[in-house]
Structure formats: structure tokens, C-alpha cells
Design an enzyme around this catalytic site. Structure first.
Site, PDB file in Angstrom:
ATOM      1  N   CYS A  30       7.967  -2.012  -2.445  1.00  0.00           N
ATOM      2  CA  CYS A  30       7.497  -0.625  -2.344  1.00  0.00           C
ATOM      3  C   CYS A  30       6.055  -0.501  -2.837  1.00  0.00           C
ATOM      4  O   CYS A  30       5.787  -0.659  -4.031  1.00  0.00           O
ATOM      5  CB  CYS A  30       8.442   0.260  -3.152  1.00  0.00           C
ATOM      6  SG  CYS A  30       7.864   1.936  -3.442  1.00  0.00           S
ATOM      7  N   CYS A  33       5.482   2.133  -5.492  1.00  0.00           N
ATOM      8  CA  CYS A  33       6.076   1.654  -6.753  1.00  0.00           C
ATOM      9  C   CYS A  33       5.109   0.714  -7.466  1.00  0.00           C
ATOM     10  O   CYS A  33       4.924   0.807  -8.684  1.00  0.00           O
ATOM     11  CB  CYS A  33       7.386   0.915  -6.487  1.00  0.00           C
ATOM     12  SG  CYS A  33       8.683   1.917  -5.725  1.00  0.00           S
TER      13      CYS A  33
END
Length: 127
Positions: A30, A33
Site C-alpha cells: 500500500c 501506508c
């Protein structure tokens, strides 16, 4: 303080400690993230009175699914075993700092009283 890795076995224990717990649900693939990780780590170093936990949703699918995590990153904040914040999306450092300030300023006696009142009302309702 640095962050701690949480899993299905340690997650509930971290909440039961009663300290303020901020949890970052993330995954290695991600991009948002990965961009949020240094912000989260910096906040952990600046706030030693708070526990900062990370849950890798790839490794902890059962935990993430059980908590209804549908988007990552997602932040959850617990204080005195009460979920105070649950939101998907990466925060900027000033936003995370403001969230931490707001969480520290919450009158938890009032929160617990409101929860008890709601539970009492729910108990009075016919089934």
C-alpha cells in the site's frame, strides 16, 4: 517509544491495558501506508505516553476482517478500552498531532458515563 506489532493474540491485550492505543492498519504493498509510516513513527517517538501499534493486514486478515477494515491505511484510537476514533486514510503530521491532542483532552469519566447511560437505555427496551 517506537511502534509495536500487533496480531490477533496481542490486540485485545493492548486494549485491555487501558492506555491510549493508536493502531495503524497497513499492508506492505500500500503506497499511502508506506507514505504514512514515517509520520506514525515520528508521532510514536514524540508521545511516549501513548502506545502506537501496527497491524499488517496481509498477515492478520482475520483480525482486520473482524474489525471491519475495508480500506488502508486505517487508524483506530482506543483510550481506557473505548474506541474513540476509526477512520480510513493517511493523515498528515499536523492532522495526527491534532488527533492526539484531542484524544488526550477527552473527559473519559464523561465518556464512560455516557456509555453506561446508553447501555442502561438499551437494557430497558423490549426485545
Amino acid at each position: 517509544m517506537t511502534t509495536i506489532d500487533l496480531n490477533k493474540d496481542t490486540f485485545q491485550e493492548a486494549i485491555k491495558e487501558g492506555k491510549t492505543l493508536i493502531v495503524d492498519f497497513w499492508a506492505p504493498w500500500c503506497g499511502p501506508c508506506r507514505n504514512f509510516a514515517p509520520v506514525f513513527e515520528a508521532a510514536a517517538k514524540q508521545n511516549s505516553d501513548i502506545v502506537f501499534g501496527k497491524v499488517n493486514t496481509e498477515e492478520e486478515e482475520e483480525l482486520a476482517g473482524g474489525l471491519g477494515i475495508r480500506s488502508i491505511p486505517t487508524l483506530m484510537v482506543f483510550r481506557e478500552q473505548v474506541l474513540l476514533f476509526n477512520q480510513a486514510g493517511a493523515l498528515l503530521a499536523p492532522q495526527l498531532g491534532e488527533l492526539i491532542t484531542q484524544v488526550k483532552d477527552i473527559d473519559m469519566a464523561q465518556v464512560h458515563a455516557e456509555i453506561a447511560e446508553e447501555q442502561a437505555k438499551a437494557g430497558d427496551k423490549p426485545q
